[in-house]
Motif scaffolding. Structure first.
Motif, PDB file in Angstrom:
ATOM      1  N   PHE A  46      24.480  30.459  28.561  1.00 24.65           N
ATOM      2  CA  PHE A  46      23.884  30.571  27.062  1.00 24.65           C
ATOM      3  C   PHE A  46      25.255  29.969  26.712  1.00 24.65           C
ATOM      4  N   TYR A  89      27.466  33.005  28.452  1.00 26.14           N
ATOM      5  CA  TYR A  89      26.719  34.394  29.181  1.00 26.14           C
ATOM      6  C   TYR A  89      25.984  33.726  30.127  1.00 26.14           C
ATOM      7  N   ARG A 116      20.289  25.100  31.813  1.00 25.63           N
ATOM      8  CA  ARG A 116      19.506  25.643  33.211  1.00 25.63           C
ATOM      9  C   ARG A 116      20.605  25.148  34.807  1.00 25.63           C
ATOM     10  N   GLN A 120      16.218  37.861  34.729  1.00 24.84           N
ATOM     11  CA  GLN A 120      16.789  38.863  35.272  1.00 24.84           C
ATOM     12  C   GLN A 120      17.832  39.081  33.419  1.00 24.84           C
ATOM     13  N   SER A 156      19.748  27.083  23.192  1.00 24.59           N
ATOM     14  CA  SER A 156      18.993  27.098  24.400  1.00 24.59           C
ATOM     15  C   SER A 156      19.503  27.156  25.646  1.00 24.59           C
ATOM     16  N   GLN A 174      22.255  33.784  32.624  1.00 25.20           N
ATOM     17  CA  GLN A 174      20.677  34.888  33.197  1.00 25.20           C
ATOM     18  C   GLN A 174      20.627  34.212  34.290  1.00 25.20           C
ATOM     19  N   VAL A 180      20.891  39.392  30.709  1.00 22.36           N
ATOM     20  CA  VAL A 180      21.755  38.053  30.692  1.00 22.36           C
ATOM     21  C   VAL A 180      23.010  39.082  30.042  1.00 22.36           C
ATOM     22  N   MET A 222      20.541  30.309  34.488  1.00 19.99           N
ATOM     23  CA  MET A 222      20.556  29.997  32.816  1.00 19.99           C
ATOM     24  C   MET A 222      21.917  30.204  32.366  1.00 19.99           C
TER      25      MET A 222
END
Lengths: 112, 114
Positions: free
Chosen positions: B91, B35, B110, B41, B107, B37, B43, B89
């Motif tokens: 994930f 995913y 980035r 904004q 976690s 993000q 996810v 980011m």
């Protein structure tokens, strides 16, 4: 759109108060999940409620699901400063789609 | 408690460069996801992976993106030619048996494209 909305988008309360967050969605779901995200961190799974369930509890968390209204709510009782985070509902779409669809999230601030 | 581990935590790259984001899912999990993000904004789902192949991908996951599980433990996301708008980011998540279980997220990495 398969995505729903969390409501309100931001909530600020005092420690000890209850916080209620709502989530609406548009398509049929297999289950609905709530996640927490602390600032700059990953998402943490809080609770999952299946489409044939109406209410579920986990510690200070209470989740309800109304499939007729396509809505869910997350209640955090006796909030603590450590509950300050963003909260997301995520729908597992019915029909075999192997993914969670997240809402936009809601920022909860609990003031000490 | 088992964790999903992502490396690096922060990656800065020049536009047009290739990046590989790495993830170690929980060992007995069968489903894997990426995913992203964008700051502040929502996810967004990128891709799901099961039984050594992509099971679903989003419109975002175009030909610039690929995933691999090269050795049975790592799960990687490669972006071939990064664009400024890939800054986000990222994930990784894993899940034991699909729909009736919550996801465990890492976690995040980035990614900053300059």
């Amino acid at each position: 759109s398969q995505q729903g909305e969390e409501d309100p988008q931001a909530l600020s309360i005092q420690e000890g108060e209850n916080a209620t967050m709502n989530c609406s969605y548009k398509t049929s779901i297999n289950n609905l999940q709530w996640y927490r995200q602390n600032s700059g961190r990953g998402l943490v799974h809080l609770i999952l409620i299946r489409s044939n369930e109406r209410e579920k509890h986990s510690g200070r968390l209470r989740v309800t699901l109304d499939t007729s209204k396509k809505s869910s709510s997350l209640l955090i009782t006796a909030s603590r400063a450590a509950d300050t985070a963003s909260y997301f509902c995520a729908r597992y779409i019915q029909g075999g789609s192997e993914k969670l669809v997240f809402g936009k999230g809601m920022k909860l601030t609990v003031n000490p | 408690e088992p964790e999903v581990t992502q490396t690096p935590s922060h990656q800065v790259t020049q536009m047009g460069q290739e990046v590989i984001l790495r993830c170690v899912p929980i060992s007995n999990h069968l489903y894997f996801y990426w995913y992203r993000q964008i700051l502040g904004q929502k996810v967004e789902f990128l891709v799901s992976f099961y039984n050594n192949e992509i099971s679903e991908k989003s419109e975002i996951f175009d030909d610039q993106f690929s995933v691999e599980r090269p050795d049975g433990s790592n799960f990687t996301l490669k972006i071939r030619s990064t664009k400024l708008e890939d800054s986000a980011m990222y994930f990784c998540a894993s899940n034991r048996q699909g729909s009736n279980y919550g996801y465990t997220f890492g976690s995040g990495t980035r990614l900053t494209v300059v």
